[in-house]
Design a protein around this motif. Structure first.
Motif, PDB file in Angstrom:
ATOM      1  N   PRO A   1       6.838 -10.849   0.173  1.00 39.78           N
ATOM      2  CA  PRO A   1       7.601 -10.080   1.162  1.00 39.78           C
ATOM      3  C   PRO A   1       7.413  -8.581   0.959  1.00 39.78           C
ATOM      4  N   ALA A   2       7.230  -7.859   2.040  1.00 38.27           N
ATOM      5  CA  ALA A   2       7.076  -6.410   1.965  1.00 38.27           C
ATOM      6  C   ALA A   2       8.441  -5.757   1.873  1.00 38.27           C
ATOM      7  N   PRO A   3       8.623  -4.858   0.887  1.00 38.13           N
ATOM      8  CA  PRO A   3       9.893  -4.151   0.824  1.00 38.13           C
ATOM      9  C   PRO A   3      10.084  -3.322   2.093  1.00 38.13           C
ATOM     10  N   VAL A   4      11.184  -3.490   2.770  1.00 36.57           N
ATOM     11  CA  VAL A   4      11.433  -2.771   4.010  1.00 36.57           C
ATOM     12  C   VAL A   4      12.591  -1.813   3.795  1.00 36.57           C
ATOM     13  N   ALA A   5      12.343  -0.538   4.042  1.00 34.00           N
ATOM     14  CA  ALA A   5      13.388   0.454   3.827  1.00 34.00           C
ATOM     15  C   ALA A   5      14.508   0.277   4.832  1.00 34.00           C
ATOM     16  N   GLU A   6      15.749   0.424   4.373  1.00 32.49           N
ATOM     17  CA  GLU A   6      16.874   0.337   5.285  1.00 32.49           C
ATOM     18  C   GLU A   6      16.998   1.611   6.115  1.00 32.49           C
ATOM     19  N   SER A   7      16.478   2.696   5.579  1.00 28.02           N
ATOM     20  CA  SER A   7      16.555   3.971   6.284  1.00 28.02           C
ATOM     21  C   SER A   7      15.245   4.705   6.111  1.00 28.02           C
ATOM     22  N   VAL A   8      14.883   5.496   7.083  1.00 33.51           N
ATOM     23  CA  VAL A   8      13.661   6.290   6.987  1.00 33.51           C
ATOM     24  C   VAL A   8      13.999   7.755   6.773  1.00 33.51           C
ATOM     25  N   ALA A   9      15.218   8.029   6.292  1.00 37.49           N
ATOM     26  CA  ALA A   9      15.616   9.399   6.003  1.00 37.49           C
ATOM     27  C   ALA A   9      14.839   9.910   4.797  1.00 37.49           C
ATOM     28  N   GLU A  10      14.842  11.212   4.643  1.00 35.65           N
ATOM     29  CA  GLU A  10      14.158  11.819   3.509  1.00 35.65           C
ATOM     30  C   GLU A  10      14.673  11.223   2.199  1.00 35.65           C
ATOM     31  N   PRO A  11      13.779  10.802   1.295  1.00 34.00           N
ATOM     32  CA  PRO A  11      14.233  10.272   0.017  1.00 34.00           C
ATOM     33  C   PRO A  11      14.886  11.372  -0.808  1.00 34.00           C
ATOM     34  N   GLU A  12      15.979  11.011  -1.471  1.00 35.13           N
ATOM     35  CA  GLU A  12      16.684  12.005  -2.278  1.00 35.13           C
ATOM     36  C   GLU A  12      16.085  12.096  -3.667  1.00 35.13           C
ATOM     37  N   LYS A  13      15.368  11.066  -4.073  1.00 32.65           N
ATOM     38  CA  LYS A  13      14.808  11.045  -5.418  1.00 32.65           C
ATOM     39  C   LYS A  13      13.291  11.164  -5.369  1.00 32.65           C
ATOM     40  N   PRO A  14      12.692  11.819  -6.348  1.00 30.00           N
ATOM     41  CA  PRO A  14      11.231  11.909  -6.391  1.00 30.00           C
ATOM     42  C   PRO A  14      10.627  10.581  -6.823  1.00 30.00           C
ATOM     43  N   THR A  15       9.353  10.416  -6.548  1.00 24.85           N
ATOM     44  CA  THR A  15       8.649   9.196  -6.942  1.00 24.85           C
ATOM     45  C   THR A  15       7.816   9.447  -8.191  1.00 24.85           C
ATOM     46  N   LEU A  16       7.589   8.405  -8.966  1.00 22.41           N
ATOM     47  CA  LEU A  16       6.682   8.502 -10.116  1.00 22.41           C
ATOM     48  C   LEU A  16       5.262   8.137  -9.728  1.00 22.41           C
ATOM     49  N   ILE A  17       5.098   7.447  -8.604  1.00 24.95           N
ATOM     50  CA  ILE A  17       3.761   7.066  -8.156  1.00 24.95           C
ATOM     51  C   ILE A  17       3.015   8.314  -7.690  1.00 24.95           C
ATOM     52  N   GLY A  18       1.783   8.445  -8.120  1.00 28.41           N
ATOM     53  CA  GLY A  18       0.971   9.580  -7.707  1.00 28.41           C
ATOM     54  C   GLY A  18       1.062  10.781  -8.615  1.00 28.41           C
ATOM     55  N   LEU A  19       1.880  10.700  -9.670  1.00 24.17           N
ATOM     56  CA  LEU A  19       1.938  11.788 -10.646  1.00 24.17           C
ATOM     57  C   LEU A  19       0.838  11.627 -11.679  1.00 24.17           C
ATOM     58  N   THR A  20       0.280  12.728 -12.129  1.00 25.82           N
ATOM     59  CA  THR A  20      -0.616  12.675 -13.281  1.00 25.82           C
ATOM     60  C   THR A  20       0.200  12.314 -14.511  1.00 25.82           C
ATOM     61  N   ARG A  21      -0.476  11.955 -15.598  1.00 21.67           N
ATOM     62  CA  ARG A  21       0.253  11.653 -16.834  1.00 21.67           C
ATOM     63  C   ARG A  21       1.083  12.854 -17.287  1.00 21.67           C
ATOM     64  N   GLU A  22       0.511  14.048 -17.159  1.00 25.15           N
ATOM     65  CA  GLU A  22       1.213  15.251 -17.598  1.00 25.15           C
ATOM     66  C   GLU A  22       2.476  15.473 -16.766  1.00 25.15           C
ATOM     67  N   ASP A  23       2.349  15.296 -15.441  1.00 24.53           N
ATOM     68  CA  ASP A  23       3.514  15.490 -14.575  1.00 24.53           C
ATOM     69  C   ASP A  23       4.554  14.397 -14.791  1.00 24.53           C
ATOM     70  N   MET A  24       4.101  13.183 -15.082  1.00 22.24           N
ATOM     71  CA  MET A  24       5.041  12.110 -15.354  1.00 22.24           C
ATOM     72  C   MET A  24       5.811  12.398 -16.642  1.00 22.24           C
ATOM     73  N   ALA A  25       5.104  12.897 -17.655  1.00 18.65           N
ATOM     74  CA  ALA A  25       5.775  13.246 -18.908  1.00 18.65           C
ATOM     75  C   ALA A  25       6.816  14.334 -18.676  1.00 18.65           C
ATOM     76  N   ALA A  26       6.485  15.328 -17.853  1.00 19.03           N
ATOM     77  CA  ALA A  26       7.433  16.402 -17.563  1.00 19.03           C
ATOM     78  C   ALA A  26       8.652  15.860 -16.819  1.00 19.03           C
ATOM     79  N   ALA A  27       8.422  14.921 -15.906  1.00 23.56           N
ATOM     80  CA  ALA A  27       9.540  14.328 -15.162  1.00 23.56           C
ATOM     81  C   ALA A  27      10.457  13.549 -16.091  1.00 23.56           C
ATOM     82  N   LEU A  28       9.886  12.794 -17.028  1.00 22.92           N
ATOM     83  CA  LEU A  28      10.696  12.033 -17.973  1.00 22.92           C
ATOM     84  C   LEU A  28      11.461  12.955 -18.910  1.00 22.92           C
ATOM     85  N   SER A  29      10.790  14.014 -19.335  1.00 20.97           N
ATOM     86  CA  SER A  29      11.462  14.987 -20.197  1.00 20.97           C
ATOM     87  C   SER A  29      12.663  15.592 -19.489  1.00 20.97           C
ATOM     88  N   GLY A  30      12.510  15.789 -18.173  1.00 19.04           N
ATOM     89  CA  GLY A  30      13.573  16.406 -17.386  1.00 19.04           C
ATOM     90  C   GLY A  30      14.829  15.561 -17.270  1.00 19.04           C
TER      91      GLY A  30
END
Length: 421
Positions: free
Chosen positions: A29-58
């Motif tokens: 089953p494909a995950p279907v969003a209940e809303s198409v409003a702007e996401p309030e949280k950032p995504t981890l997909i598409g981050l480089t390893r360095e940017d992911m590490a910075a996000a986790l540190s944050g």
């Protein structure tokens, strides 16, 4: 659309018959969003390893744990293909909760999935507005063959290039896709085809008989990839990362209409294969077919190709050439094509024109295409004639355009007719 020709899965609207439609059995089953409003949280997909590490540190992950946590997340996202932090079983429950509180890894919404009579699949994905004013949509196409499965990925919503033979060029540019949105097309295709570990392939689906189901990536969907260089670069480097999706750079091809200043960077910084949308051998004609030629002409484009980093007989440039009846398909055009490419390790893909509503062009007769190919082949270039795939679902080369944009145009045309009389 004639349902004898193709199958459309109206996923976002919850078609109750989807499970029994041809080629849909076993689809996750494909995950279907209940809303198409702007996401309030950032995504981890598409981050480089360095940017992911910075996000986790944050969010308070201790510095000494960052390398290990990034490796764990990388594996779950790109090797296992999970889209829920709760599935990451080797990460402590409290940390999974913290990650879910601050980040997203969910898949985009699928508006529709169409299956052609030849097995080609086309997905219409919806992404958040991200500055566009409304949710945006792009199309992604999967082309199954005996020895490989090729995914045609989009890089922009719409296009600025207005190539006159291309349907996508009739849709104005809305915005660039993010690195996450480019990668999400790959992840969703692997989800839907069962190409992740422990996943099931849909019964009866047309896929390669062995090996990876998504084995090749071509940046040939909607948009000009080199006008979105940084996001495309990040996405393709993640796609080719040996500890993640692990696609060989020899199996990743970026197609450009001729953004000359970015061609050398593509070789140096991405290292993928290169394809050029050439389509004409004279500047006056290419100015019409591919208007970017007015900025960087054929000579400038081919000079950049000759200097492409890593160019060799083992790493040839592909030149794409759409066959337009009475426009660019003469014997003289074929001989000039051979002359222009002399000295460039290259192969030529001859593409029968794929018609779309409102186009002023026709496809060259098959006999004319074969005669053109004979001239090119005798000169030593491999020039397969690319058999049209997915025409019945508008999934072939030059036919991609978001379904909502098609509907808006249809509504505008109908309104114009009413106004006229």
């Amino acid at each position: 659309m004639d349902q004898d020709m193709a199958t459309t899965l109206d996923i976002a609207r919850g078609n109750p018959n989807a499970a029994t439609l041809p080629g849909t059995q076993g689809l996750r089953p494909a995950p279907v969003a209940e809303s198409v409003a702007e996401p309030e949280k950032p995504t981890l997909i598409g981050l480089t390893r360095e940017d992911m590490a910075a996000a986790l540190s944050g969010i308070g992950v201790p510095q000494k744990q960052l390398r290990m946590r990034v490796a764990q997340l990388w594996h779950w996202l790109y090797v296992r293909g999970v889209s829920d932090f709760a599935a990451m079983t080797n990460i402590a429950k409290d940390l999974r909760g913290l990650l879910a509180e601050h980040f997203l890894i969910a898949r985009p919404q699928i508006i529709s999935e169409q299956v052609s009579v030849d097995g080609t699949r086309k997905w219409l994905f919806q992404f958040p507005p991200r500055g566009a004013g409304r949710p945006v949509e792009v199309e992604t196409v999967y082309i199954p063959e005996e020895g490989r499965g090729t995914l045609c990925v989009s890089s922009q919503v719409g296009c600025t290039l207005t190539c006159t033979f291309c349907h996508t060029g009739t849709q104005k540019l809305v915005r660039n896709l993010t690195s996450e949105e480019i990668l999400s097309q790959i992840l969703m295709a692997r989800d839907r085809l069962g190409d992740f570990p422990d996943a099931e392939t849909p019964q009866g689906a047309a896929v390669p008989s062995e090996g990876r189901l998504v084995s090749n990536i071509v940046m040939m969907g909607m948009g000009e990839p080199l006008y979105n260089f940084e996001n495309v670069k990040t996405a393709l480097l993640i796609a080719s990362d040996g500890d993640g999706l692990s696609l060989s750079k020899r199996r990743i091809t970026l197609s450009t209409s001729g953004v000359v200043p970015e061609i050398a960077r593509t070789g140096d910084e991405i290292g993928c294969m290169l394809a050029i949308s050439l389509h004409a051998v004279r500047d006056d004609l290419r100015d019409i077919l591919v208007p970017i030629n007015k900025k960087w002409n054929i000579k400038a484009l081919l000079d950049a190709c000759r200097a492409y980093p890593g160019l060799s007989n083992a790493k040839r440039i592909t030149f794409e050439y759409v066959m337009l009846k009475g426009v660019n398909d003469s014997d003289a055009d074929a001989r000039e094509l051979v002359r222009l490419l002399r000295g460039i390790p290259a192969k030529i893909n001859l593409i029968p024109f794929n018609p779309w509503p409102g186009s002023e062009y026709e496809c060259s007769d098959w006999e004319r295409i074969e005669e053109f190919a004979d001239i090119v082949n005798r000169a030593g270039y491999a020039s397969p004639i690319r058999t049209p795939r997915g025409r019945d679902i508008f999934a072939a080369c030059g036919q991609l355009k978001s379904a909502s944009e098609r509907m808006r145009k249809k509504d505008r045309d109908a309104a114009a007719q009413v106004a006229a009389g």
